[in-house]
Design a protein around this motif. Structure first.
Motif, mmCIF file in Angstrom:
data_model
loop_
_atom_site.group_PDB
_atom_site.id
_atom_site.type_symbol
_atom_site.label_atom_id
_atom_site.label_comp_id
_atom_site.label_asym_id
_atom_site.label_seq_id
_atom_site.Cartn_x
_atom_site.Cartn_y
_atom_site.Cartn_z
ATOM 1 N N ARG A 258 0.834 -1.197 0.000
ATOM 2 C CA ARG A 258 0.000 0.000 0.000
ATOM 3 C C ARG A 258 0.874 1.254 0.000
ATOM 4 O O ARG A 258 1.821 1.373 0.783
ATOM 5 N N THR A 259 0.527 2.201 -0.867
ATOM 6 C CA THR A 259 1.270 3.462 -0.943
ATOM 7 C C THR A 259 0.429 4.668 -0.541
ATOM 8 O O THR A 259 0.968 5.761 -0.369
ATOM 9 N N LYS A 260 -0.872 4.483 -0.409
ATOM 10 C CA LYS A 260 -1.730 5.586 0.022
ATOM 11 C C LYS A 260 -2.992 5.033 0.664
ATOM 12 O O LYS A 260 -3.334 3.854 0.495
ATOM 13 N N GLU B 264 -0.040 -4.774 3.769
ATOM 14 C CA GLU B 264 -0.562 -3.685 4.589
ATOM 15 C C GLU B 264 0.408 -3.302 5.702
ATOM 16 O O GLU B 264 0.357 -2.174 6.193
ATOM 17 N N GLY B 265 1.270 -4.226 6.087
ATOM 18 C CA GLY B 265 2.176 -3.896 7.169
ATOM 19 C C GLY B 265 3.140 -5.018 7.508
ATOM 20 O O GLY B 265 3.142 -6.078 6.880
ATOM 21 N N ILE C 201 2.618 -0.227 6.642
ATOM 22 C CA ILE C 201 3.608 -0.022 5.599
ATOM 23 C C ILE C 201 3.590 1.410 5.084
ATOM 24 O O ILE C 201 4.607 1.934 4.627
ATOM 25 N N THR C 202 2.435 2.083 5.188
ATOM 26 C CA THR C 202 2.363 3.475 4.739
ATOM 27 C C THR C 202 3.134 4.412 5.659
ATOM 28 O O THR C 202 3.449 5.540 5.269
ATOM 29 N N ARG C 203 3.425 3.977 6.892
ATOM 30 C CA ARG C 203 4.186 4.805 7.825
ATOM 31 C C ARG C 203 5.693 4.605 7.672
ATOM 32 O O ARG C 203 6.468 5.293 8.331
ATOM 33 N N LEU C 204 6.074 3.676 6.807
ATOM 34 C CA LEU C 204 7.489 3.439 6.564
ATOM 35 C C LEU C 204 7.940 4.424 5.472
ATOM 36 O O LEU C 204 7.976 4.102 4.283
ATOM 37 N N LYS C 205 8.265 5.631 5.888
ATOM 38 C CA LYS C 205 8.531 6.722 4.951
ATOM 39 C C LYS C 205 9.718 6.449 4.046
ATOM 40 O O LYS C 205 9.706 6.803 2.858
ATOM 41 N N ALA C 206 10.765 5.823 4.580
ATOM 42 C CA ALA C 206 11.946 5.547 3.768
ATOM 43 C C ALA C 206 11.601 4.632 2.593
ATOM 44 O O ALA C 206 12.113 4.806 1.477
ATOM 45 N N LEU C 207 10.719 3.677 2.832
ATOM 46 C CA LEU C 207 10.294 2.780 1.761
ATOM 47 C C LEU C 207 9.419 3.512 0.752
ATOM 48 O O LEU C 207 9.579 3.353 -0.470
ATOM 49 N N GLN C 208 8.490 4.317 1.264
ATOM 50 C CA GLN C 208 7.616 5.061 0.375
ATOM 51 C C GLN C 208 8.406 6.024 -0.512
ATOM 52 O O GLN C 208 8.095 6.207 -1.694
#
Length: 289
Positions: free
Chosen positions: A180-182, A242-243, A274-281
């Motif tokens: 998930r990206t958003k 999702e996480g 996973i959306t809170r993993l900013k480095a990945l996003q």
């Protein structure tokens, strides 16, 4: 992070495979199953991109070219399992789980890779299943570097627990998982997990739902154990990650003469969004995956 009982700590510290895991638990019926037993071909394909972390010294060259042997206690040997405990004859080789997000990029829990030495002295083995007596060398990858990691668990700030690592070469024949990206996962959404509970060969656990979201994490009733740390938690409808499975309730009851799984009601398995993993996003947005 949950505190493991003293008796269980003694058992777990016998091996690196259990030393850095966080506890999880079974909710209701045990929904863990072998990958080959799952009816969905989509799940089979997703499992190809899930890896387990293995100590370098537990792998040895085989007399068969292109293969390695492994050294590991069975689950029964490791925990003094009670009669009826599942998977007691299977090896407990893995210490954590990770999943492929780019051609040479893998995500796991931050508490699995805390130091450079954790990168150096561990390998990542893809698709290790119950039928594997040998491991193909082509399925074994080293950790080249830790790209980003964080590990914080505070009452108000919440839980942050992730690591992004670069493997020593591009992974062949396995597609990076979509994540998930958003937006955000809905409360009540059906989810499942693929990983290495107690370091066992790959298992899938489904029949679970999102049971509430708070800040950086959401809770579920997934049947997971130590060793599942770093496992991808999938949205059953979309197939997207999702996480990251990072924490949970107590795995085992150690009060008797033997050790058996805890069964309970609730939703205490914690998943880092996973959306809170900013480095990945950011890697995704820049096209670097």
């Amino acid at each position: 992070m949950k505190v493991v009982t003293k008796a269980l700590c003694v058992l777990l510290m016998a091996s690196n495979a259990m030393a850095i895991s966080t506890p999880k638990v079974i909710y209701g019926k045990d929904d863990r199953k072998e990958i080959k037993e799952h009816s969905s071909r989509a799940v089979h394909k997703l499992s190809q991109s899930v890896a387990g972390m293995v100590n370098f010294y537990d792998l040895s060259p085989s007399r068969y070219n292109g293969y390695s042997t492994y050294s590991s206690l069975s689950l029964g040997e490791r925990i003094n399992a009670c009669p009826g405990e599942r998977f007691v004859n299977q090896p407990t080789l893995m210490s954590c789980t990770g999943f492929l997000v780019g051609e040479d990029t893998l995500v796991t829990a931050g508490h699995c890779v805390r130091e450079v030495s954790d990168c150096t002295y561990n390998k990542w083995v893809f698709n290790f299943t119950v039928d594997d007596e040998l491991i193909k060398d082509q399925d074994v990858y080293g950790c080249k570097e830790i790209i980003a990691r964080d590990e914080v668990s505070l009452p108000i700030i919440g839980t942050t627990d992730y690591a992004i690592i670069k493997l020593d070469r591009k992974v062949k024949g396995r597609a990076p998982l979509k994540f998930r990206t958003k937006g955000k996962v809905k409360n009540g959404a059906d989810v499942f997990v693929i990983g290495h509970p107690m370091g066992l060969p790959l298992k899938v656990a489904d029949n679970a739902t999102v049971k509430g979201s708070f800040g950086k994490t959401f809770k579920t009733n997934l049947d997971t154990y130590g060793g599942n740390s770093g496992s991808p938690v999938f949205n059953e409808k979309t197939g997207e990650v999702e996480g990251i499975l990072v924490q949970g309730a107590q795995d085992f009851d150690t009060s008797g003469y033997c050790v058996g799984s805890n069964f309970g009601q609730g939703h205490n398995e914690i998943v880092y969004k996973i959306t809170r993993l900013k480095a990945l996003q950011e890697l995704f947005e820049k096209g670097k995956l």
